[in-house]
Design a protein around this motif. Structure first.
Motif, PDB file in Angstrom:
ATOM      1  N   ILE A  47       0.852  -1.198   0.045  1.00 33.18           N
ATOM      2  CA  ILE A  47      -0.158  -0.005  -0.021  1.00 33.18           C
ATOM      3  C   ILE A  47       0.842   1.146  -0.053  1.00 33.18           C
ATOM      4  N   ASP A  48       1.844   1.288   0.842  1.00 33.53           N
ATOM      5  CA  ASP A  48       2.763   2.477   0.910  1.00 33.53           C
ATOM      6  C   ASP A  48       3.368   2.652  -0.432  1.00 33.53           C
ATOM      7  N   LEU A  49       4.074   1.647  -0.926  1.00 24.20           N
ATOM      8  CA  LEU A  49       4.682   1.747  -2.357  1.00 24.20           C
ATOM      9  C   LEU A  49       3.804   2.264  -3.486  1.00 24.20           C
ATOM     10  N   PHE A  50       2.552   1.764  -3.246  1.00 26.00           N
ATOM     11  CA  PHE A  50       1.449   1.962  -4.305  1.00 26.00           C
ATOM     12  C   PHE A  50       0.952   3.444  -4.302  1.00 26.00           C
ATOM     13  N   LEU A  51       1.012   3.977  -2.987  1.00 27.56           N
ATOM     14  CA  LEU A  51       0.660   5.431  -2.938  1.00 27.56           C
ATOM     15  C   LEU A  51       1.787   6.412  -3.124  1.00 27.56           C
ATOM     16  N   LYS A  52       2.928   5.827  -3.024  1.00 24.08           N
ATOM     17  CA  LYS A  52       4.128   6.700  -3.233  1.00 24.08           C
ATOM     18  C   LYS A  52       4.205   6.873  -4.960  1.00 24.08           C
ATOM     19  N   ILE A  53       3.743   5.878  -5.456  1.00 22.80           N
ATOM     20  CA  ILE A  53       3.934   5.807  -7.115  1.00 22.80           C
ATOM     21  C   ILE A  53       2.751   6.670  -7.540  1.00 22.80           C
ATOM     22  N   LEU A  54       1.575   6.544  -7.210  1.00 21.99           N
ATOM     23  CA  LEU A  54       0.413   7.256  -7.348  1.00 21.99           C
ATOM     24  C   LEU A  54       0.714   8.904  -7.176  1.00 21.99           C
ATOM     25  N   SER A  55       1.268   9.003  -5.932  1.00 23.56           N
ATOM     26  CA  SER A  55       1.335  10.509  -5.550  1.00 23.56           C
ATOM     27  C   SER A  55       2.370  11.255  -6.634  1.00 23.56           C
ATOM     28  N   ARG A  56       3.471  10.467  -7.130  1.00 22.43           N
ATOM     29  CA  ARG A  56       4.232  11.091  -8.118  1.00 22.43           C
ATOM     30  C   ARG A  56       3.681  10.990  -9.702  1.00 22.43           C
ATOM     31  N   VAL A  57       2.369  10.409  -9.903  1.00 23.96           N
ATOM     32  CA  VAL A  57       2.071  10.315 -11.233  1.00 23.96           C
ATOM     33  C   VAL A  57       0.618  11.187 -11.433  1.00 23.96           C
ATOM     34  N   PHE A  58      -0.252  10.657 -10.495  1.00 20.13           N
ATOM     35  CA  PHE A  58      -1.599  11.183 -10.882  1.00 20.13           C
ATOM     36  C   PHE A  58      -1.919  12.707 -10.658  1.00 20.13           C
ATOM     37  N   PRO A  59      -1.083  13.258  -9.575  1.00 17.57           N
ATOM     38  CA  PRO A  59      -1.371  14.712  -9.461  1.00 17.57           C
ATOM     39  C   PRO A  59      -0.887  15.488 -10.734  1.00 17.57           C
ATOM     40  N   THR A  60       0.260  15.157 -11.322  1.00 12.77           N
ATOM     41  CA  THR A  60       0.599  15.696 -12.670  1.00 12.77           C
ATOM     42  C   THR A  60      -0.233  15.331 -13.733  1.00 12.77           C
ATOM     43  N   ILE A  61      -0.885  14.451 -13.610  1.00 13.76           N
ATOM     44  CA  ILE A  61      -1.867  13.987 -14.899  1.00 13.76           C
ATOM     45  C   ILE A  61      -3.367  14.599 -14.743  1.00 13.76           C
ATOM     46  N   MET A  62      -3.469  14.308 -13.563  1.00 14.73           N
ATOM     47  CA  MET A  62      -5.339  14.260 -13.278  1.00 14.73           C
ATOM     48  C   MET A  62      -5.616  15.714 -13.101  1.00 14.73           C
ATOM     49  N   VAL A  63      -4.867  16.538 -12.285  1.00 14.96           N
ATOM     50  CA  VAL A  63      -5.298  17.913 -11.858  1.00 14.96           C
ATOM     51  C   VAL A  63      -5.282  18.743 -13.251  1.00 14.96           C
ATOM     52  N   PRO A  64      -4.574  18.690 -13.992  1.00 16.37           N
ATOM     53  CA  PRO A  64      -4.595  19.592 -15.366  1.00 16.37           C
ATOM     54  C   PRO A  64      -5.776  19.163 -16.130  1.00 16.37           C
ATOM     55  N   LEU A  65      -5.979  17.778 -16.139  1.00 17.55           N
ATOM     56  CA  LEU A  65      -7.128  17.076 -16.903  1.00 17.55           C
ATOM     57  C   LEU A  65      -8.446  17.544 -16.359  1.00 17.55           C
ATOM     58  N   ILE A  66      -8.461  17.647 -14.833  1.00 15.56           N
ATOM     59  CA  ILE A  66      -9.852  18.060 -14.457  1.00 15.56           C
ATOM     60  C   ILE A  66      -9.892  19.559 -14.448  1.00 15.56           C
ATOM     61  N   ILE A  67      -8.994  20.606 -14.563  1.00 16.01           N
ATOM     62  CA  ILE A  67      -9.012  21.812 -14.871  1.00 16.01           C
ATOM     63  C   ILE A  67      -9.442  22.213 -16.047  1.00 16.01           C
ATOM     64  N   ALA A  68      -8.960  21.463 -17.374  1.00 20.90           N
ATOM     65  CA  ALA A  68      -9.438  21.411 -18.689  1.00 20.90           C
ATOM     66  C   ALA A  68     -10.861  21.022 -18.684  1.00 20.90           C
ATOM     67  N   LEU A  69     -11.330  20.073 -18.075  1.00 22.31           N
ATOM     68  CA  LEU A  69     -12.813  19.717 -18.252  1.00 22.31           C
ATOM     69  C   LEU A  69     -13.658  20.648 -17.673  1.00 22.31           C
ATOM     70  N   LEU A  70     -13.145  21.315 -16.579  1.00 23.71           N
ATOM     71  CA  LEU A  70     -14.005  22.216 -15.908  1.00 23.71           C
ATOM     72  C   LEU A  70     -14.226  23.649 -16.661  1.00 23.71           C
ATOM     73  N   LEU A  71     -13.147  23.908 -17.299  1.00 24.59           N
ATOM     74  CA  LEU A  71     -13.295  25.003 -18.252  1.00 24.59           C
ATOM     75  C   LEU A  71     -14.027  24.536 -19.492  1.00 24.59           C
ATOM     76  N   TRP A  72     -14.001  23.243 -19.914  1.00 19.34           N
ATOM     77  CA  TRP A  72     -14.764  22.895 -21.244  1.00 19.34           C
ATOM     78  C   TRP A  72     -16.283  23.195 -20.836  1.00 19.34           C
ATOM     79  N   TRP A  73     -16.619  22.827 -19.398  1.00 17.96           N
ATOM     80  CA  TRP A  73     -18.049  22.680 -19.259  1.00 17.96           C
ATOM     81  C   TRP A  73     -18.616  24.101 -18.775  1.00 17.96           C
TER      82      TRP A  73
END
Length: 319
Positions: A162-188
């Protein structure tokens, strides 16, 4: 001049990265500046990648993000590669000089698609939306596979799944998901703002990626120079990396051709998130194995440079 810069952005970035490393290490009056810049790289690179992805997402329709069948095939290929490499690693003693080579291959194969892979895909006429979707899917695969596999290869790893899983997610998904969420919010909510940004950004994402390539190249040269890897192991890792990336491009494009998404699938399997792969290798495997994904970045940048030049030449011929 502008067209030359577009066609040769990546080679120029790599050259500047090597030159920058040499200047900052050989000129004593730049040492303080080097320490200052190195300290801020962990902040600078994620910020630049965030901007790159945000501009890229602004150009994509939300409905185009849906998963495709070739995504599953590429994940199955990655899983099969890992399943073949791990038993080979287990046959070697922990102090075997062959182990860094196999771990370098594992570190390269298990990595997800690069977050900026969609930028190159779009630059050479591919589908950035399907490439982005695969980035998310392959990142999830890596986040699950690494905590399962790395402790088997290196039993000394003292961290839970779990700890290693979360470490990897913390390094990948914020960089990918946050700009995607902002772009989708702008779209709508603010579609005109989103369209304005999509129109005005144009090639900005690609040029910013050139800056990231320059910084990453300098870092990789530094890690290679400071490595205590023996000569033949270093050469074997570099050759293996070139072969793996080449095979991944061929297999990915072959599968993508079946589903009419040749470019995105080729980039999806071959364009690795080398920064993440290097961090995982340095943290949990033999540090020498980090040379594999490091050289992967250099080689795939060369391939991408040729792809961009070839695509640009074909576009000129069609005009």
């Amino acid at each position: 001049m502008k067209q030359i810069l577009k066609d040769w952005t990546l080679p120029i970035s790599m050259f500047l990265g090597v030159l920058g490393y040499l200047l900052f290490t050989q000129l004593s009056f730049l040492h303080d500046a080097k320490e200052f810049l190195v300290g801020y790289i962990p902040i600078i690179l994620p910020t630049l990648i965030f901007i790159i992805l945000f501009f890229t997402y602004c150009k994509i329709e939300p409905k185009d993000f849906k998963p495709r069948r070739w995504h599953l095939w590429l994940i199955l290929i990655q899983a099969a590669e890992v399943a073949m490499i791990v038993p080979c690693c287990l046959t070697l003693e922990s102090n075997s000089e062959y182990k860094p080579l196999l771990e370098a291959i594992l570190a390269t194969c298990i990595g997800p698609m690069a977050a900026v892979g969609a930028v190159v895909t779009q630059k050479i006429g591919g589908n950035a939306a399907t490439a982005t979707s695969y980035t998310l899917i392959s990142s999830a695969f890596t986040a699950i596979a690494v905590p399962l596999v790395y402790p088997i290869v290196e039993p000394g790893i003292d961290i839970s799944f779990i700890d290693l899983f979360l470490k990897i997610l913390s390094r990948v998904f914020p960089t990918i998901m946050v700009p995607l969420i902002i772009a989708l919010l702008l779209w709508w909510l603010l579609p005109k703002v989103k369209e304005y940004l999509a129109e005005k950004s144009k090639d900005y994402s690609f040029y910013i990626w050139g800056i990231c390539t320059m910084v990453n190249t300098a870092q990789i040269i530094r890690s290679i120079v400071n490595s205590d890897c023996s000569g033949w192991v270093f050469v074997a890792i570099c050759i293996s990396t070139c072969v793996i990336v080449s095979i991944h491009f061929i297999i990915g494009k072959s599968i993508g051709t079946i589903y009419n998404d040749r470019i995105a699938a080729g980039q999806g399997l071959a364009q690795k998130n080398t920064v993440l792969c290097i961090w995982m290798a340095m943290s949990f495997l033999n540090p020498q194995s980090a040379i594999g994904p490091g050289f992967c970045l250099l080689f795939q940048s060369v391939v991408n440079s040729w792809q961009i030049w070839d695509f640009s030449k074909k576009q000129k011929m069609l005009k």
